[in-house]
Design an enzyme around this catalytic site. Structure first.
Site, PDB file in Angstrom:
ATOM      1  CG  ASP A  64      -0.292  -0.488   2.508  1.00 52.16           C
ATOM      2  OD1 ASP A  64       0.947  -0.454   2.577  1.00 52.16           O
ATOM      3  OD2 ASP A  64      -1.006  -0.881   3.440  1.00 52.16           O
ATOM      4  CG  ASN A 130      -8.876  -1.749  12.609  1.00 54.10           C
ATOM      5  OD1 ASN A 130      -7.950  -2.345  12.076  1.00 54.10           O
ATOM      6  ND2 ASN A 130      -9.399  -0.655  12.087  1.00 54.10           N
ATOM      7  CG  HIS A 132      -5.923  -2.337   9.300  1.00 54.83           C
ATOM      8  ND1 HIS A 132      -6.010  -1.398  10.299  1.00 54.83           N
ATOM      9  CD2 HIS A 132      -4.651  -2.255   8.845  1.00 54.83           C
ATOM     10  CE1 HIS A 132      -4.856  -0.777  10.434  1.00 54.83           C
ATOM     11  NE2 HIS A 132      -4.007  -1.294   9.570  1.00 54.83           N
ATOM     12  CD  GLU A 137      -8.877   0.947   8.264  1.00 49.93           C
ATOM     13  OE1 GLU A 137      -8.931   0.066   9.141  1.00 49.93           O
ATOM     14  OE2 GLU A 137      -8.215   2.002   8.421  1.00 49.93           O
TER      15      GLU A 137
HETATM   16  N1  LIG Z   1      -0.833  -0.294   6.266  1.00 43.23           N
HETATM   17  C1  LIG Z   1      -0.171  -0.718   7.455  1.00 43.23           C
HETATM   18  C2  LIG Z   1      -0.390  -2.201   7.655  1.00 43.23           C
HETATM   19  O1  LIG Z   1       0.203  -2.910   6.579  1.00 43.23           O
HETATM   20  C3  LIG Z   1       0.197  -2.632   8.989  1.00 43.23           C
HETATM   21  O2  LIG Z   1       0.075  -4.017   9.142  1.00 43.23           O
HETATM   22  C4  LIG Z   1      -0.506  -1.925  10.114  1.00 43.23           C
HETATM   23  C5  LIG Z   1       0.012  -2.308  11.489  1.00 43.23           C
HETATM   24  O3  LIG Z   1       1.090  -1.496  11.811  1.00 43.23           O
HETATM   25  P1  LIG Z   1       2.158  -1.767  12.935  1.00 43.23           P
HETATM   26  O4  LIG Z   1       2.948  -2.936  12.476  1.00 43.23           O
HETATM   27  O5  LIG Z   1       2.962  -0.517  12.965  1.00 43.23           O
HETATM   28  O6  LIG Z   1       1.408  -2.024  14.179  1.00 43.23           O
HETATM   29  O7  LIG Z   1      -0.311  -0.536   9.935  1.00 43.23           O
HETATM   30  C6  LIG Z   1      -0.572   0.075   8.693  1.00 43.23           C
HETATM   31  O8  LIG Z   1      -1.913   0.429   8.711  1.00 43.23           O
END
Ligand SMILES: N[C@@H]1[C@@H](O)[C@H](O)[C@@H](COP(=O)(O)O)O[C@@H]1O
Length: 252
Positions: A64, A130, A132, A137
């Site tokens: 992304d 959450n 995702h 989402e």
């Molecule tokens: N787009 C990214 C996801 O790909 C990632 O898995 C998520 C969790 O992030 P973190 O690993 O910093 O908790 O955050 C973002 O939203």
């Protein structure tokens, strides 16, 4: 779904990198690896940078990018990947969606086509608190292709730590869809900390529902989840025993 439970952050990074490395060594003819951003894969990228493995046959595609941020923007995922991996490890080619495009919908279609043409051999994933995955989402249909998505307030707040102020966190992103991710031959999901415990329990032990996008992974044939004890803390005792034993076996 298979899973391993480790005690420390270094173990999580090491075992996850070893799994990716196995795949890289198994495909000397070339392969495509799906990469993720966020804090979860940071340790994996550190291991990767230290290893100095020849990756010139490896193509990478990221999940992304924020809409509106140019590739050289300090908070873009392009910059994140450059800093944490691409400046040190040489790949054949590396792709991310372009965030500052005039037509994000057209860019999503282009990226979907690119990813499907390449075909992902193994996809690295984190998980949002959450549930995702990438920027899919809660509520996103399970068959979604790469698309433009509006970020929830909780995701913007969680990602604020990478920006100076909440107002600077973009409100939209281009993300591979759940359907795109499910096409990957293998999936490796990493999660650490208590913040992820509920999402991990729902993903592994709850029903498959769009309310927790990661639950779709129950329907994928080849998923490995690597967790630390905190992220695994809400799992059943049996699942914890299985996960700890799987890690011990892997290290033998
Ligand atoms: N787009 C990214 C996801 O790909 C990632 O898995 C998520 C969790 O992030 P973190 O690993 O910093 O908790 O955050 C973002 O939203």
């Amino acid at each position: 779904m298979k899973w391993m439970i480790v005690k420390k952050a270094e173990e999580l990074a090491n075992v996850s990198y070893q799994l990716l490395k196995q795949e890289i060594l198994r495909h000397p003819e070339g392969l495509t690896i799906g990469l993720a951003t966020g804090s979860s894969p940071l340790g994996v990228y550190e291991e990767w940078r230290k290893d100095q493995l020849d990756c010139r046959h490896v193509t990478t595609v990221n999940l992304d990018e924020y809409v509106g941020l140019s590739p050289d923007h300090p908070h873009s995922y392009h910059t994140f990947m450059k800093e944490h991996l691409f400046e040190t490890v040489t790949f054949k080619e590396s792709y991310l969606p372009i965030g500052n495009t005039a037509d994000p919908v057209e860019e999503s279609d282009r990226y979907e086509h690119l990813v499907r043409t390449l075909g992902i051999d193994i996809q690295l994933l984190g998980i949002g608190s959450n549930g995702h995955i990438a920027f899919n989402e809660p509520g996103t249909p399970f068959d979604a292709k790469t698309h433009v998505t509006e970020l929830t307030e909780s995701t913007r707040l969680a990602n604020q730590r990478f920006f100076d102020r909440l107002e600077d966190v973009p409100s939209e992103a281009i993300t591979m869809g759940i359907g795109t991710i499910m096409e990957a031959k293998k999936i490796l999901l990493v999660a650490s900390s208590e913040r992820k415990a509920e999402a991990i329990r729902d993903m592994m032990e709850g029903p498959a529902t769009v309310d927790c996008p990661a639950t779709i992974l129950q329907r994928h044939a080849d998923v490995m989840v690597v967790l630390d004890e905190e992220a695994a803390s809400l799992l059943s005792e049996e699942a914890k025993r299985t996960g700890r034993a799987a890690y011990t076996n892997f290290m033998k």
